[in-house]
Design a protein around this motif. Structure first.
Motif, mmCIF file in Angstrom:
data_model
loop_
_atom_site.group_PDB
_atom_site.id
_atom_site.type_symbol
_atom_site.label_atom_id
_atom_site.label_comp_id
_atom_site.label_asym_id
_atom_site.label_seq_id
_atom_site.Cartn_x
_atom_site.Cartn_y
_atom_site.Cartn_z
ATOM 1 N N HIS A 151 -9.797 1.845 1.517
ATOM 2 C CA HIS A 151 -8.459 1.922 2.109
ATOM 3 C C HIS A 151 -8.647 2.107 3.612
ATOM 4 O O HIS A 151 -9.257 3.086 4.042
ATOM 5 C CB HIS A 151 -7.684 3.108 1.529
ATOM 6 C CG HIS A 151 -6.303 3.214 2.074
ATOM 7 N ND1 HIS A 151 -5.216 2.699 1.432
ATOM 8 C CD2 HIS A 151 -5.827 3.769 3.228
ATOM 9 C CE1 HIS A 151 -4.123 2.937 2.152
ATOM 10 N NE2 HIS A 151 -4.474 3.582 3.248
ATOM 11 N N SER A 178 -12.612 -3.215 -3.214
ATOM 12 C CA SER A 178 -11.328 -2.813 -3.799
ATOM 13 C C SER A 178 -11.084 -1.312 -3.702
ATOM 14 O O SER A 178 -9.940 -0.878 -3.731
ATOM 15 C CB SER A 178 -11.252 -3.262 -5.257
ATOM 16 O OG SER A 178 -12.311 -2.696 -5.984
ATOM 17 N N THR A 213 -6.817 2.344 7.399
ATOM 18 C CA THR A 213 -5.622 2.502 8.212
ATOM 19 C C THR A 213 -6.026 2.173 9.640
ATOM 20 O O THR A 213 -6.810 2.910 10.246
ATOM 21 C CB THR A 213 -5.070 3.935 8.127
ATOM 22 O OG1 THR A 213 -4.820 4.238 6.756
ATOM 23 C CG2 THR A 213 -3.795 4.073 8.929
ATOM 24 N N LYS A 269 -0.534 -4.313 4.623
ATOM 25 C CA LYS A 269 0.754 -3.944 5.216
ATOM 26 C C LYS A 269 0.591 -4.055 6.720
ATOM 27 O O LYS A 269 0.090 -3.145 7.367
ATOM 28 C CB LYS A 269 1.157 -2.525 4.810
ATOM 29 C CG LYS A 269 1.423 -2.403 3.326
ATOM 30 C CD LYS A 269 1.872 -1.017 2.938
ATOM 31 C CE LYS A 269 2.117 -0.953 1.437
ATOM 32 N NZ LYS A 269 2.515 0.398 1.005
ATOM 33 N N SER A 280 -6.573 -8.154 -5.867
ATOM 34 C CA SER A 280 -6.298 -6.718 -5.921
ATOM 35 C C SER A 280 -5.940 -6.146 -4.552
ATOM 36 O O SER A 280 -5.672 -4.955 -4.432
ATOM 37 C CB SER A 280 -7.520 -5.987 -6.481
ATOM 38 O OG SER A 280 -8.628 -6.174 -5.618
ATOM 39 N N ALA A 281 -5.918 -6.962 -3.516
ATOM 40 C CA ALA A 281 -5.715 -6.487 -2.149
ATOM 41 C C ALA A 281 -4.241 -6.327 -1.804
ATOM 42 O O ALA A 281 -3.381 -7.047 -2.315
ATOM 43 C CB ALA A 281 -6.369 -7.449 -1.162
ATOM 44 N N THR A 282 -3.977 -5.364 -0.910
ATOM 45 C CA THR A 282 -2.650 -5.170 -0.345
ATOM 46 C C THR A 282 -2.801 -5.003 1.158
ATOM 47 O O THR A 282 -3.584 -4.170 1.613
ATOM 48 C CB THR A 282 -1.969 -3.911 -0.924
ATOM 49 O OG1 THR A 282 -1.852 -4.058 -2.335
ATOM 50 C CG2 THR A 282 -0.595 -3.702 -0.312
ATOM 51 N N THR A 292 -7.181 -2.098 0.401
ATOM 52 C CA THR A 292 -5.887 -1.913 1.057
ATOM 53 C C THR A 292 -6.088 -1.744 2.554
ATOM 54 O O THR A 292 -6.956 -0.972 2.977
ATOM 55 C CB THR A 292 -5.180 -0.661 0.495
ATOM 56 O OG1 THR A 292 -5.050 -0.819 -0.918
ATOM 57 C CG2 THR A 292 -3.811 -0.480 1.109
ATOM 58 N N GLU A 322 -3.722 -0.981 5.991
ATOM 59 C CA GLU A 322 -2.453 -0.692 6.648
ATOM 60 C C GLU A 322 -2.677 -0.899 8.135
ATOM 61 O O GLU A 322 -3.161 -0.009 8.829
ATOM 62 C CB GLU A 322 -2.000 0.739 6.350
ATOM 63 C CG GLU A 322 -1.645 0.959 4.902
ATOM 64 C CD GLU A 322 -1.125 2.358 4.626
ATOM 65 O OE1 GLU A 322 -0.587 2.996 5.552
ATOM 66 O OE2 GLU A 322 -1.274 2.806 3.482
#
Length: 178
Positions: A53, A50, A55, A88, A84-86, A69, A71
């Motif tokens: 992050h 969690s 990219t 994009k 809890s993950a996002t 997360t 991206e």
């Protein structure tokens, strides 16, 4: 004595019985053979915690469990999106289980939105399950081969529209619940 000569013949084969004790030794290498088979067994899922992050794009033939997360696009065999993950980006997997948030297209043979899922984007699937309480904004399209975007989309779009019509009603019901 004739039987002794038969024993002598097996005595010549006694060189073969010495491989017979080698057979238990062979079982040890056979176990070694099983050990290389063990890596053929499915490795555990890669877990992105969690506090992570990322990219960039992720691609694997294995399983991924995302709690942080990302991206970028993700391609995997089994993809589990934690609460809890996002994400994009575009998600493509044989099996997709969504507990968290995705902003982007979802492609999967089997797609499941749990009650905590939040998806903003189109879902292209072979089979889908949407639990009560899931939040979904976008369109749902059934395809026989949802993992190959270019070729299957054009020929399958007309029949998929006819097949997606009954599923369009639940999607509309899901959208009205928003």
């Amino acid at each position: 004595m004739f039987s002794k000569s038969k024993i002598n013949e097996p005595a010549q084969d006694t060189a073969k019985p010495s491989p017979a004790p080698a057979t238990p030794q062979s079982s040890a290498p056979a176990q070694s053979d099983h050990r290389p088979s063990a890596p053929k067994a499915k490795p555990p899922a890669s877990v992105l915690s969690s506090d992570l992050h990322i990219t960039g794009n992720l691609k694997t033939t294995g399983d991924i469990q995302v709690e942080g997360t990302v991206e970028g696009d993700i391609r995997a065999h089994l993809l589990t999106i934690g609460e809890s993950a996002t994400i994009k980006g575009e998600v493509t997997a044989d099996d997709v289980v969504i507990n968290g948030r995705i902003v982007g297209r979802v492609r999967g043979l089997k797609v499941r939105l749990t009650s905590t899922a939040r998806v903003e984007g189109d879902i292209i699937h072979k089979t889908i399950a949407i639990e009560s309480g899931a939040h979904f904004e976008g369109s749902v399209q059934r395809q026989d081969d949802p993992l190959n975007p270019g070729r299957a989309a054009k020929p399958g779009s007309n029949p998929a529209s006819a097949q997606a019509a009954p599923q369009g009603k639940p999607a509309a019901a899901g959208q009205s619940a928003d």
